[in-house]
Design a protein around this motif. Structure first.
Motif, PDB file in Angstrom:
ATOM      1  N   ALA A 129       3.860  14.668 -32.980  1.00 50.39           N
ATOM      2  CA  ALA A 129       4.022  14.039 -34.292  1.00 50.39           C
ATOM      3  C   ALA A 129       4.219  15.090 -35.383  1.00 50.39           C
ATOM      4  O   ALA A 129       5.069  14.935 -36.267  1.00 50.39           O
ATOM      5  N   ALA A 130       3.434  16.174 -35.318  1.00 46.76           N
ATOM      6  CA  ALA A 130       3.559  17.237 -36.320  1.00 46.76           C
ATOM      7  C   ALA A 130       4.899  17.948 -36.229  1.00 46.76           C
ATOM      8  O   ALA A 130       5.380  18.512 -37.219  1.00 46.76           O
ATOM      9  N   ALA A 131       5.507  17.926 -35.041  1.00 47.34           N
ATOM     10  CA  ALA A 131       6.804  18.581 -34.847  1.00 47.34           C
ATOM     11  C   ALA A 131       7.975  17.712 -35.290  1.00 47.34           C
ATOM     12  O   ALA A 131       9.113  18.181 -35.321  1.00 47.34           O
ATOM     13  N   MET A 132       7.703  16.455 -35.634  1.00 48.48           N
ATOM     14  CA  MET A 132       8.741  15.525 -36.059  1.00 48.48           C
ATOM     15  C   MET A 132       8.694  15.393 -37.581  1.00 48.48           C
ATOM     16  O   MET A 132       7.662  15.078 -38.154  1.00 48.48           O
ATOM     17  N   ALA A 157       0.292   1.493 -12.034  1.00 53.99           N
ATOM     18  CA  ALA A 157       0.627   0.349 -11.187  1.00 53.99           C
ATOM     19  C   ALA A 157       2.116   0.076 -11.376  1.00 53.99           C
ATOM     20  O   ALA A 157       2.545  -0.378 -12.439  1.00 53.99           O
ATOM     21  N   THR A 158       2.904   0.375 -10.359  1.00 48.80           N
ATOM     22  CA  THR A 158       4.359   0.275 -10.494  1.00 48.80           C
ATOM     23  C   THR A 158       4.897  -1.136 -10.293  1.00 48.80           C
ATOM     24  O   THR A 158       6.088  -1.369 -10.483  1.00 48.80           O
ATOM     25  N   THR A 159       4.029  -2.081  -9.936  1.00 49.17           N
ATOM     26  CA  THR A 159       4.501  -3.436  -9.646  1.00 49.17           C
ATOM     27  C   THR A 159       4.379  -4.367 -10.847  1.00 49.17           C
ATOM     28  O   THR A 159       4.785  -5.525 -10.769  1.00 49.17           O
ATOM     29  N   ILE A 160       3.790  -3.891 -11.958  1.00 53.30           N
ATOM     30  CA  ILE A 160       3.645  -4.742 -13.143  1.00 53.30           C
ATOM     31  C   ILE A 160       4.499  -4.175 -14.270  1.00 53.30           C
ATOM     32  O   ILE A 160       4.830  -2.990 -14.276  1.00 53.30           O
ATOM     33  N   PRO A 161       4.868  -5.023 -15.246  1.00 55.15           N
ATOM     34  CA  PRO A 161       5.707  -4.539 -16.354  1.00 55.15           C
ATOM     35  C   PRO A 161       5.007  -3.439 -17.152  1.00 55.15           C
ATOM     36  O   PRO A 161       3.776  -3.407 -17.247  1.00 55.15           O
ATOM     37  N   LEU A 162       5.805  -2.558 -17.731  1.00 52.40           N
ATOM     38  CA  LEU A 162       5.271  -1.486 -18.560  1.00 52.40           C
ATOM     39  C   LEU A 162       4.651  -2.050 -19.833  1.00 52.40           C
ATOM     40  O   LEU A 162       5.227  -2.916 -20.487  1.00 52.40           O
ATOM     41  N   ARG A 163       3.462  -1.571 -20.157  1.00 54.46           N
ATOM     42  CA  ARG A 163       2.809  -1.954 -21.398  1.00 54.46           C
ATOM     43  C   ARG A 163       2.420  -0.696 -22.157  1.00 54.46           C
ATOM     44  O   ARG A 163       1.889   0.241 -21.580  1.00 54.46           O
ATOM     45  N   MET A 164       2.675  -0.692 -23.465  1.00 55.41           N
ATOM     46  CA  MET A 164       2.337   0.464 -24.273  1.00 55.41           C
ATOM     47  C   MET A 164       1.929   0.009 -25.661  1.00 55.41           C
ATOM     48  O   MET A 164       2.544  -0.908 -26.224  1.00 55.41           O
ATOM     49  N   GLN A 165       0.891   0.633 -26.195  1.00 59.84           N
ATOM     50  CA  GLN A 165       0.486   0.359 -27.567  1.00 59.84           C
ATOM     51  C   GLN A 165       1.102   1.436 -28.462  1.00 59.84           C
ATOM     52  O   GLN A 165       0.682   2.595 -28.423  1.00 59.84           O
ATOM     53  N   PRO A 166       2.114   1.093 -29.260  1.00 61.73           N
ATOM     54  CA  PRO A 166       2.783   2.106 -30.081  1.00 61.73           C
ATOM     55  C   PRO A 166       1.829   2.699 -31.116  1.00 61.73           C
ATOM     56  O   PRO A 166       1.047   1.989 -31.750  1.00 61.73           O
ATOM     57  N   LEU A 181       6.410   5.281 -34.544  1.00 66.65           N
ATOM     58  CA  LEU A 181       7.804   4.918 -34.330  1.00 66.65           C
ATOM     59  C   LEU A 181       8.669   5.847 -35.170  1.00 66.65           C
ATOM     60  O   LEU A 181       8.319   6.167 -36.307  1.00 66.65           O
ATOM     61  N   SER A 182       9.780   6.274 -34.605  1.00 66.67           N
ATOM     62  CA  SER A 182      10.628   7.210 -35.337  1.00 66.67           C
ATOM     63  C   SER A 182      12.069   7.060 -34.874  1.00 66.67           C
ATOM     64  O   SER A 182      12.352   6.368 -33.895  1.00 66.67           O
ATOM     65  N   TYR A 183      12.974   7.707 -35.610  1.00 62.59           N
ATOM     66  CA  TYR A 183      14.381   7.697 -35.238  1.00 62.59           C
ATOM     67  C   TYR A 183      14.968   9.072 -35.498  1.00 62.59           C
ATOM     68  O   TYR A 183      14.652   9.719 -36.509  1.00 62.59           O
ATOM     69  N   ASP A 184      15.793   9.525 -34.589  1.00 57.73           N
ATOM     70  CA  ASP A 184      16.456  10.814 -34.721  1.00 57.73           C
ATOM     71  C   ASP A 184      17.931  10.631 -34.398  1.00 57.73           C
ATOM     72  O   ASP A 184      18.274   9.909 -33.449  1.00 57.73           O
ATOM     73  N   ASP A 185      18.822  11.259 -35.182  1.00 54.21           N
ATOM     74  CA  ASP A 185      20.263  11.097 -34.971  1.00 54.21           C
ATOM     75  C   ASP A 185      20.702  11.586 -33.606  1.00 54.21           C
ATOM     76  O   ASP A 185      21.703  11.119 -33.057  1.00 54.21           O
ATOM     77  N   PHE A 186      19.959  12.539 -33.040  1.00 54.33           N
ATOM     78  CA  PHE A 186      20.327  13.092 -31.741  1.00 54.33           C
ATOM     79  C   PHE A 186      19.645  12.348 -30.595  1.00 54.33           C
ATOM     80  O   PHE A 186      20.292  11.927 -29.634  1.00 54.33           O
ATOM     81  N   VAL A 187      18.330  12.148 -30.707  1.00 49.40           N
ATOM     82  CA  VAL A 187      17.562  11.517 -29.628  1.00 49.40           C
ATOM     83  C   VAL A 187      17.684   9.998 -29.660  1.00 49.40           C
ATOM     84  O   VAL A 187      17.713   9.328 -28.638  1.00 49.40           O
ATOM     85  N   ARG A 193      16.196   6.199 -31.047  1.00 49.46           N
ATOM     86  CA  ARG A 193      14.933   5.560 -31.410  1.00 49.46           C
ATOM     87  C   ARG A 193      13.836   6.052 -30.500  1.00 49.46           C
ATOM     88  O   ARG A 193      13.993   6.119 -29.286  1.00 49.46           O
ATOM     89  N   MET A 194      12.678   6.394 -31.074  1.00 51.20           N
ATOM     90  CA  MET A 194      11.570   6.947 -30.295  1.00 51.20           C
ATOM     91  C   MET A 194      10.273   6.220 -30.618  1.00 51.20           C
ATOM     92  O   MET A 194      10.045   5.808 -31.753  1.00 51.20           O
ATOM     93  N   GLY A 195       9.463   6.022 -29.588  1.00 53.20           N
ATOM     94  CA  GLY A 195       8.139   5.439 -29.751  1.00 53.20           C
ATOM     95  C   GLY A 195       7.104   6.260 -29.028  1.00 53.20           C
ATOM     96  O   GLY A 195       7.307   6.638 -27.870  1.00 53.20           O
ATOM     97  N   LEU A 196       6.019   6.562 -29.692  1.00 52.53           N
ATOM     98  CA  LEU A 196       4.906   7.283 -29.081  1.00 52.53           C
ATOM     99  C   LEU A 196       3.714   6.348 -28.995  1.00 52.53           C
ATOM    100  O   LEU A 196       3.418   5.626 -29.955  1.00 52.53           O
ATOM    101  N   GLY A 197       3.036   6.328 -27.868  1.00 48.57           N
ATOM    102  CA  GLY A 197       1.904   5.431 -27.732  1.00 48.57           C
ATOM    103  C   GLY A 197       1.102   5.702 -26.490  1.00 48.57           C
ATOM    104  O   GLY A 197       1.279   6.709 -25.812  1.00 48.57           O
ATOM    105  N   LEU A 198       0.217   4.758 -26.191  1.00 48.37           N
ATOM    106  CA  LEU A 198      -0.683   4.894 -25.045  1.00 48.37           C
ATOM    107  C   LEU A 198      -0.386   3.804 -24.042  1.00 48.37           C
ATOM    108  O   LEU A 198      -0.001   2.704 -24.388  1.00 48.37           O
TER     109      LEU A 198
END
Length: 206
Positions: free
Chosen positions: A84-87, A181-190, A193-199, A201-206
């Protein structure tokens, strides 16, 4: 190549690309915060500094409060906060404090990828960790490790590498993946949220 950091603590300071080159761990924390604020074009009192909330970081917290900067305390996740500090658009202008040295090394890889800047200095935790550091050839705990300006990683001096790929390969080889657990859908608590012209849309979470 990656620093083989023993299980000790290290002071770590991180900023984004706007303040790259403004930090100097040989100077005081206060001088560095002033330098970073100037580099990013903010007033000191508007500069946001993230600090891991631990007893060992109380001096950092007290000095930042005395200086009048905005403080963002966090309980866990030094690697994520380093990212986060690097963004430049995360709302975090600088991260300072003492964290695990192994996590510092991983953070450095991520910070370099995002174009930020990072410096770290090992702390003498106890006699055992000092002995381990000496066994690895680290004799001076005042030595400051920083990200290579050329962005080149090598496992051996004679390697012909021209980028950081060997560093990323080594992480994949040596860091075990988290249990999942690879058999269940991915869940993440954001958390960010950020956006970069090169990368994109980005989301960081747990």
């Amino acid at each position: 190549s990656l620093l083989h950091a023993q299980e000790t603590y290290a002071d770590q300071w991180v900023v984004d690309c706007r303040a790259r080159g403004a930090m100097d761990m040989t100077k005081s924390l206060e001088e560095n915060i002033h330098a970073v604020a100037r580099a990013i074009g903010k007033k000191k009192e508007d500069t946001v500094v993230a600090i891991l909330e631990r007893e060992r970081n109380q001096d950092y917290i007290d000095r930042c409060r005395a200086l009048g900067v905005r403080i963002r305390l966090f309980e866990h996740g030094t690697i994520g906060m380093a990212v986060a500090a690097a963004m430049s658009d995360s709302g975090i202008d600088m991260m300072v404090g003492s964290g695990g040295s192994a996590e510092c090394v991983i953070s450095a890889v991520a910070v370099r990828a995002f174009g930020g800047d990072m410096q770290m200095q090992l702390r003498e935790r106890n006699a055992e960790t000092v002995a381990e550091a000496h066994a690895m050839g680290i004799q001076d705990f005042k030595h400051i490790f920083t990200i290579a300006k050329q962005g080149i990683a090598k496992r051996e001096i004679a390697d012909a590498s021209t980028n950081l790929q060997p560093r990323f390969d080594l992480i994949l080889e040596t860091v075990p993946p988290a249990a999942s657990a690879t058999t269940i859908p991915l869940r993440m608590q954001p958390a960010n949220l950020s956006y970069d012209d090169f990368v994109g849309r980005m989301g960081l979470g747990l």
